[in-house]
Design an enzyme around this catalytic site. Structure first.
Site, PDB file in Angstrom:
ATOM      1  N   ASP A  91     -16.969  -3.534 -11.701  1.00  0.00           N
ATOM      2  CA  ASP A  91     -16.143  -4.733 -11.852  1.00  0.00           C
ATOM      3  C   ASP A  91     -15.997  -5.376 -10.477  1.00  0.00           C
ATOM      4  O   ASP A  91     -16.021  -4.693  -9.453  1.00  0.00           O
ATOM      5  CB  ASP A  91     -14.780  -4.353 -12.429  1.00  0.00           C
ATOM      6  CG  ASP A  91     -13.964  -5.570 -12.827  1.00  0.00           C
ATOM      7  OD1 ASP A  91     -14.500  -6.690 -12.748  1.00  0.00           O
ATOM      8  OD2 ASP A  91     -12.804  -5.391 -13.205  1.00  0.00           O
ATOM      9  N   ASP A 264     -15.473  -1.115 -22.067  1.00  0.00           N
ATOM     10  CA  ASP A 264     -14.977  -0.124 -21.111  1.00  0.00           C
ATOM     11  C   ASP A 264     -13.465  -0.083 -21.217  1.00  0.00           C
ATOM     12  O   ASP A 264     -12.839  -1.089 -21.575  1.00  0.00           O
ATOM     13  CB  ASP A 264     -15.370  -0.472 -19.674  1.00  0.00           C
ATOM     14  CG  ASP A 264     -14.422  -1.507 -19.059  1.00  0.00           C
ATOM     15  OD1 ASP A 264     -13.458  -1.091 -18.376  1.00  0.00           O
ATOM     16  OD2 ASP A 264     -14.615  -2.720 -19.278  1.00  0.00           O
ATOM     17  N   CYS A 302     -14.726  17.564 -34.941  1.00  0.00           N
ATOM     18  CA  CYS A 302     -15.273  17.329 -33.602  1.00  0.00           C
ATOM     19  C   CYS A 302     -15.979  18.582 -33.080  1.00  0.00           C
ATOM     20  O   CYS A 302     -15.483  19.703 -33.240  1.00  0.00           O
ATOM     21  CB  CYS A 302     -14.145  16.936 -32.648  1.00  0.00           C
ATOM     22  SG  CYS A 302     -14.693  16.601 -30.960  1.00  0.00           S
ATOM     23  N   CYS A 304     -16.877  18.919 -29.763  1.00  0.00           N
ATOM     24  CA  CYS A 304     -16.804  18.944 -28.302  1.00  0.00           C
ATOM     25  C   CYS A 304     -16.381  20.332 -27.816  1.00  0.00           C
ATOM     26  O   CYS A 304     -15.901  21.171 -28.585  1.00  0.00           O
ATOM     27  CB  CYS A 304     -15.835  17.879 -27.790  1.00  0.00           C
ATOM     28  SG  CYS A 304     -14.082  18.303 -27.936  1.00  0.00           S
ATOM     29  N   CYS A 307     -12.694  21.239 -28.653  1.00  0.00           N
ATOM     30  CA  CYS A 307     -12.393  21.555 -30.051  1.00  0.00           C
ATOM     31  C   CYS A 307     -13.064  22.851 -30.511  1.00  0.00           C
ATOM     32  O   CYS A 307     -12.544  23.543 -31.387  1.00  0.00           O
ATOM     33  CB  CYS A 307     -12.810  20.399 -30.950  1.00  0.00           C
ATOM     34  SG  CYS A 307     -11.747  18.937 -30.764  1.00  0.00           S
ATOM     35  N   HIS A 333     -12.309  15.761 -24.471  1.00  0.00           N
ATOM     36  CA  HIS A 333     -12.360  15.523 -25.917  1.00  0.00           C
ATOM     37  C   HIS A 333     -12.347  14.029 -26.232  1.00  0.00           C
ATOM     38  O   HIS A 333     -13.135  13.561 -27.071  1.00  0.00           O
ATOM     39  CB  HIS A 333     -11.177  16.187 -26.619  1.00  0.00           C
ATOM     40  CG  HIS A 333     -10.948  15.636 -27.996  1.00  0.00           C
ATOM     41  ND1 HIS A 333     -11.689  16.007 -29.089  1.00  0.00           N
ATOM     42  CD2 HIS A 333     -10.073  14.679 -28.433  1.00  0.00           C
ATOM     43  CE1 HIS A 333     -11.286  15.321 -30.149  1.00  0.00           C
ATOM     44  NE2 HIS A 333     -10.304  14.510 -29.786  1.00  0.00           N
TER      45      HIS A 333
END
Length: 368
Positions: A91, A264, A302, A304, A307, A333
């Protein structure tokens, strides 16, 4: 940079595309985790990579203050400096014109900032902003713009649009690095006439991509969606469209439906550090006492690392005990959740079923 649309949903303006960037092919719609100061807070680059994220956002203004663009350039550029193998977008600092308004003085030539770190003065012009981003070495860089607050009088927003367009032209004139794609930013607050005017002028300048800025600053989802409705159609369909700083799942779905390709936001990591996890059923606030003996994962759907390995009870314990690992595991997560959501969105667009996917999502997702 090269962008192409692979599939378009027939019932909405949602589209599935590819962003070819620095030897990578990044599927869109895409969500980009935020690493403001060259780090996604509490996570290593390897952890971010393992979530499926292929591109992140860093902030040129903050990196210019510390450690300095010259040092980053001297040390091989931002990718090497932070150990990130994926793509990076920076940015320009235009949002800080809004967020740090008490520390700024704006003129047509540029913006004088008072450093929030040590109080020193920094004057940024469009040319200086491009030089900073050139030195940092991001793959996509943003034109300098003026982001106004909400609410904002139309005359004030009009001045900001005129200034944004002037700065955009100066950014184009000073940018000569073919390895970096330069995006223009549409401003205009919530005024249709100003947004369309800004979008039309920026299109004529032929940027490599177009961002929609100045939203998620207090106007609310209904107004934001109205702005997207009349802004996106004036952006060239062959270029990527990037909605800056917007990242709640429901807002992403509404924006994808209107033809946005890139997002974003600090939402996944900021919420994670504050004990809030995103799941397919909605938000889980892990400090809630009902989780103190809960043996289940954050999200049963999930896969991940968090999890698969830790219970809600353990995660709650980490936050109660103020252990840093809790911040890491929830942030990890959340980024994984967002990457999986984007994959599901892309798949739904390819199948021509985005609208039904969106309806199904909201039928089970409770935003509490």
């Amino acid at each position: 940079m090269f962008f192409k649309v692979l599939a378009a949903d027939k019932q909405t303006k949602a589209r599935r595309g590819e962003l070819h960037l620095a030897g990578q092919i990044i599927p869109t719609p895409v969500f980009m985790p935020v690493g403001t100061q060259g780090t996604v807070k509490t996570l290593t680059p390897l952890q971010i990579e393992e979530t499926g994220a292929e591109i992140i956002l860093c902030n040129a203004y903050h990196l210019c203050l510390r450690p300095g663009a010259e040092i980053i350039k001297q040390l091989g550029g931002l990718h090497r400096f932070m150990g990130w193998k994926g793509a990076i977008i920076t940015d320009s600092g235009g949002f800080q014109v809004f967020s740090l308004s008490r520390l700024t003085k704006i003129s047509n030539n540029g913006v004088e900032f008072q450093s929030p770190i040590d109080g020193s003065k920094l004057f940024l012009t469009p040319e200086k902003v491009i030089k900073i981003q050139n030195d940092i070495g991001a793959n996509i860089i943003m034109a300098f713009d003026e982001c106004v607050p909400y609410p904002c009088e139309k005359d004030r927003a009009s001045i900001a649009v005129e200034r944004t367009l002037n700065w955009a032209a100066r950014c184009l004139d000073s940018h000569d690095n073919e390895d970096q794609a330069l995006f223009g930013i549409v401003q205009g607050s919530v005024f249709e006439e100003l947004r369309i005017e800004c979008a039309k002028h920026l299109e004529k300048m032929n940027f490599q991509g177009y961002a929609i800025g100045g939203l998620s600053v207090g106007e609310g989802s209904l107004l934001m969606n109205e702005v997207l409705d009349y802004t996106v159609e004036y952006l060239p369909p062959e270029k990527p469209r990037y909605l800056m700083g917007v990242g709640f799942p429901e807002d992403i779905l509404h924006a994808v439906e209107r033809g946005v390709d890139m997002f974003d936001c600090v939402v996944p990591t900021r919420n994670g550090r504050n004990g809030c996890a995103f799941t397919h059923l909605g938000k889980v606030k892990i400090l809630n006492s009902r989780y103190k003996d809960d043996t289940g994962p954050l999200d049963e759907m999930c896969d991940c690392y968090t999890c698969k390995n830790f219970s809600r009870a353990y995660l709650r314990h980490l936050f109660v005990a103020k252990e840093t690992l809790g911040l890491t595991l929830l942030s990890l997560h959340n980024i994984f959740y967002f990457q999986q959501l984007m994959q599901q969105i892309r798949d739904a667009i390819e199948r021509g079923e985005f609208r039904s996917f969106k309806e199904q999502f909201f039928s089970v997702y409770i935003n509490n």
